[in-house]
Design an enzyme around this catalytic site. Structure first.
Site, mmCIF file in Angstrom:
data_model
loop_
_atom_site.group_PDB
_atom_site.id
_atom_site.type_symbol
_atom_site.label_atom_id
_atom_site.label_comp_id
_atom_site.label_asym_id
_atom_site.label_seq_id
_atom_site.Cartn_x
_atom_site.Cartn_y
_atom_site.Cartn_z
ATOM 1 N N ASP A 103 -7.835 8.427 0.167
ATOM 2 C CA ASP A 103 -8.535 7.355 0.891
ATOM 3 C C ASP A 103 -8.522 7.580 2.404
ATOM 4 O OD1 ASP A 103 -9.458 5.941 -1.231
ATOM 5 O OD2 ASP A 103 -8.177 4.196 -0.985
ATOM 6 N N THR A 155 -8.746 1.202 -10.115
ATOM 7 C CA THR A 155 -8.237 -0.050 -9.534
ATOM 8 C C THR A 155 -8.486 -1.222 -10.481
ATOM 9 O OG1 THR A 155 -8.767 0.831 -7.334
ATOM 10 C CG2 THR A 155 -8.315 -1.511 -7.440
ATOM 11 N N THR A 200 -3.777 -0.624 -7.605
ATOM 12 C CA THR A 200 -4.485 0.647 -7.831
ATOM 13 C C THR A 200 -3.537 1.838 -7.923
ATOM 14 O OG1 THR A 200 -6.299 2.001 -6.931
ATOM 15 C CG2 THR A 200 -4.767 1.112 -5.339
ATOM 16 N N GLY A 203 -13.644 -1.176 -7.520
ATOM 17 C CA GLY A 203 -14.994 -0.699 -7.216
ATOM 18 C C GLY A 203 -15.089 0.150 -5.968
ATOM 19 N N GLY A 204 -13.973 0.712 -5.500
ATOM 20 C CA GLY A 204 -14.027 1.555 -4.307
ATOM 21 C C GLY A 204 -14.539 0.757 -3.128
ATOM 22 N N SER A 211 -7.996 0.967 2.989
ATOM 23 C CA SER A 211 -8.395 0.499 1.672
ATOM 24 C C SER A 211 -9.623 -0.383 1.788
ATOM 25 C CB SER A 211 -7.242 -0.302 1.067
ATOM 26 O OG SER A 211 -7.640 -0.916 -0.143
ATOM 27 N N SER A 212 -10.286 -0.595 0.658
ATOM 28 C CA SER A 212 -11.359 -1.593 0.587
ATOM 29 C C SER A 212 -10.936 -2.768 -0.276
ATOM 30 C CB SER A 212 -12.609 -0.975 -0.026
ATOM 31 O OG SER A 212 -13.048 0.100 0.756
ATOM 32 N N ARG A 229 0.837 -1.203 0.000
ATOM 33 C CA ARG A 229 0.000 0.000 0.000
ATOM 34 C C ARG A 229 0.873 1.256 0.000
ATOM 35 N NH1 ARG A 229 -5.153 1.524 -1.181
ATOM 36 N NH2 ARG A 229 -6.178 2.747 0.425
HETATM 37 N N1 GLY Z 1 -8.076 2.941 -3.722
HETATM 38 C C1 GLY Z 1 -8.945 1.848 -3.614
HETATM 39 C C2 GLY Z 1 -8.909 1.173 -2.314
HETATM 40 O O1 GLY Z 1 -7.849 1.049 -1.791
HETATM 41 O O2 GLY Z 1 -9.902 0.735 -1.778
#
Ligand code: GLY
Length: 610
Positions: free
Chosen positions: A452, A410, A428, A515-516, A494-495, A119
């Site tokens: 984020d 992403t 992403t 998909g966020g 993050s998701s 990340r």
């Molecule tokens: N930027 C997308 C995520 O990390 O959820």
């Protein structure tokens, strides 16, 4: 809406109807559907079948390069590295070496699940009020997302190099070869690339290097069918192949990144050379949930993906979800509520666990899920936003907020090799085209991942929220092994949910999606379709999705067109909305000797194996 969905469904209906007529098998019974599918061989619904290896990604060139790597004797980690480098070129708007990623893998040698956290992280100089203007007001999202301020230290290259060193057989230089060739030779721009560029070209207008890269020689934007070459990126990759990742984190490329961020023409950022020097990918324990005899592994903090998905599954098991027919009001009712409840806890408690205490054990505790599931009423929708729970050891506090702009870009890919190493990667640069800034002369976009973080950093009492932007470095206390002694910056929540399903110690499914913050629900839908509804992985991906994030109940068009379903759900109190297609799942199912690769018709994905 989904051209391939229509084709696949027609083929599937034809084969199942024929089978049902011939055998008396009930196609609505999940067990019988397995028989029907097996009777026609794996892949009867459109999944690509193979026994040796499988690659599924959202890009033709990336899938083919990964497949060639496997066929030449490389393992799944090698192929995953190759796929990521090619994606930097072919989906530059979605991921790349200017961004970050998570790897969740089943290691065939040890039988263990490993995760690599690549990340992006905040510069040391970041701080909770970083997104406030001098007058104290919050910068609007549009201002936060463009330029240098939201650029996090990129983690993708370090994570891929680490994966190759520890798990792979190729050198970094070998893994870069296919991407270098393609960068110089070029490839034809397809419709999704052209469409994404058309939507985001204007916001890059103050970044001349970005406009140059994505324009024709006459200065107009690239179109579908154009040949896209990126020799700058080819040379960047050549430098990395010759000098290793040091040139990116300490050398000439690092200096160019810092220069681009600090002198950004729209919004200068805080990144320094020492932030790049200090960056490390981190090995962490996966999150683990149990669902109806399956172990479901995912990425833990700083991703909310694994634990939130795990809580959703635990809640659903309590409600007897699997007994409800696919697409029925009772099925969707439970699906929405499990997501709403899990999102309440996610928004309140989750953030980088090296900086804040996150009660992950409490959230994944079965008794906790049992107690929370009692809130789900079979007749009435819960009022949203639902209050968060109090998983053990968790402090109380105000309801967290959903950052609904998270990660609209992403991409995800999945690779399986002949040893049955399984590698699931979600990767992403955050928004489409990230920060909009291409590093001059280097051919890659920088992320805007720091959007984020929750820009509103404090609760009503002035306490920092778990996902507040913060600066400084802290020990990596949730890292495995020696990494826990190193220090680093905070990573935004993050998701992303690269997910691995294991049954009796063997991997049976690996998947993930962009998909966020919908990523978690998208992954949940597909996973349940396989485990509970007996669909094969392609059918599971094609099926319409139902998503909730502690707010409206969103459904894709095939559900929305079912008037009885929607009026029943509205009658129960759900605020049902028709939404565009969600996500792009690339997955591999492992069914005995067979590998079934599936790509999402919602994007231009491709799964191929042998
Ligand atoms: N930027 C997308 C995520 O990390 O959820």
């Amino acid at each position: 809406m989904f051209p391939r969905l229509a084709a696949v469904s027609v083929a599937w209906l034809a084969t199942t109807a024929f089978a049902a007529a011939a055998t008396g098998i009930d196609e609505t019974d999940p067990e019988d559907r397995r028989v029907i599918r097996d009777g026609f061989g794996p892949g009867a619904t459109g999944a690509f079948q193979g026994r040796q290896g499988m690659v599924s990604s959202a890009s033709y060139h990336a899938t083919m390069a990964g497949l060639e790597t496997l066929r030449a004797g490389g393992n799944a980690y090698d192929a995953a590295a190759v796929v990521q480098f090619v994606l930097t070129l072919t989906e530059p708007y979605a991921s790349g070496i200017g961004g970050g990623l998570f790897v969740v893998a089943f290691d065939a040698g040890s039988g263990e699940v490993i995760t690599i956290d690549g990340r992006e992280e905040a510069p040391k100089d970041f701080h909770p009020d970083v997104f406030r203007r001098e007058d104290g007001s919050l910068m609007p999202f549009q201002a936060r997302r463009i330029g240098g301020l939201s650029v996090g230290v990129p983690g993708t290259l370090a994570a891929i190099a680490h994966m190759l060193e520890t798990q792979g057989t190729l050198t970094l230089a070998e893994a870069l070869e296919p991407a270098i060739r393609l960068a110089h030779d070029g490839f034809i721009i397809t419709e999704p690339f052209a469409r994404s560029l058309a939507s985001h070209y204007a916001r890059m207008r103050n970044h001349p290097e970005s406009i140059r890269l994505f324009s024709r020689p006459d200065g107009t934007r690239l179109r579908e069918g154009d040949l896209f070459r990126n020799p700058d990126l080819g040379r960047t990759f050549e430098l990395i192949a010759s000098h290793g990742i040091d040139i990116f984190y300490r050398g000439a490329i690092a200096r160019d990144i810092v220069d681009a961020v600090r002198n950004d023409p729209v919004q200068p950022g805080l990144l320094r050379l020492e932030d790049l020097n200090n960056y490390r990918p981190v090995r962490r324990a996966p999150s683990r949930a149990r669902y109806r005899g399956h172990d479901v592994y995912g990425m833990g903090m700083p991703s909310s993906g694994g634990p939130t998905l795990g809580l959703m599954l635990h809640l659903l098991e309590e409600t007897g979800f699997h007994e409800k027919p696919f697409g029925s009001p009772d099925s969707l009712h439970r699906l929405f509520e499990a997501q709403n409840l899990a999102f309440a806890d996610r928004n309140r408690y989750m953030g980088d666990a090296d900086f804040v205490d996150v009660p992950v054990d409490g959230i994944l505790d079965r008794d906790y899920a049992r107690a929370r599931a009692r809130l789900i009423d079979g007749d009435r929708a819960l009022e949203t936003p639902v209050d968060h729970g109090r998983p053990q050891d968790a402090p109380g506090g105000r309801q967290g907020r959903l950052n609904s702009k998270e990660g609209l870009s992403t991409t995800h890919f999945t690779v399986v090799d002949r040893h049955r190493n399984v590698v699931a990667v979600t990767t992403t640069i955050e928004q489409h085209f990230g920060s909009g800034s291409v590093v001059p002369g280097r051919g890659f976009l920088l992320n805007n991942e720091l959007t984020d973080f929750d820009a509103e950093a404090r609760d009503g009492e002035g306490n920092l929220m778990p996902n507040a932007p913060e600066g400084g470095w802290k020990p990596r206390r949730t890292a495995l092994g020696d990494d826990s002694r190193t220090e680093g910056g905070k990573r935004p929540r993050s998701s992303m949910s690269p997910t691995l399903v294991v049954r009796d110690g063997e991997p049976v499914l690996a998947l993930g999606s962009p998909g966020g913050s919908r990523i978690i629900g998208i992954t949940l839908n597909v996973l349940l379709n396989v485990i509970d509804h007996g669909m094969d992985v392609q059918e599971a991906i094609n099926a319409p999705r139902a998503i909730a994030r502690n707010g409206p109940a969103e459904v894709e068009a095939p559900f929305y067109r079912n008037r009885n379903l929607i009026s029943e759900l509205r009658g129960r109190g759900f605020d049902v909305r028709n939404a565009e297609a969600f996500g792009s799942v690339q997955a591999v199912q492992i069914d005995g000797d067979w590998l079934l690769g599936a790509a999402d018709p919602r994007r231009e994905g491709l799964a191929i194996g042998y």
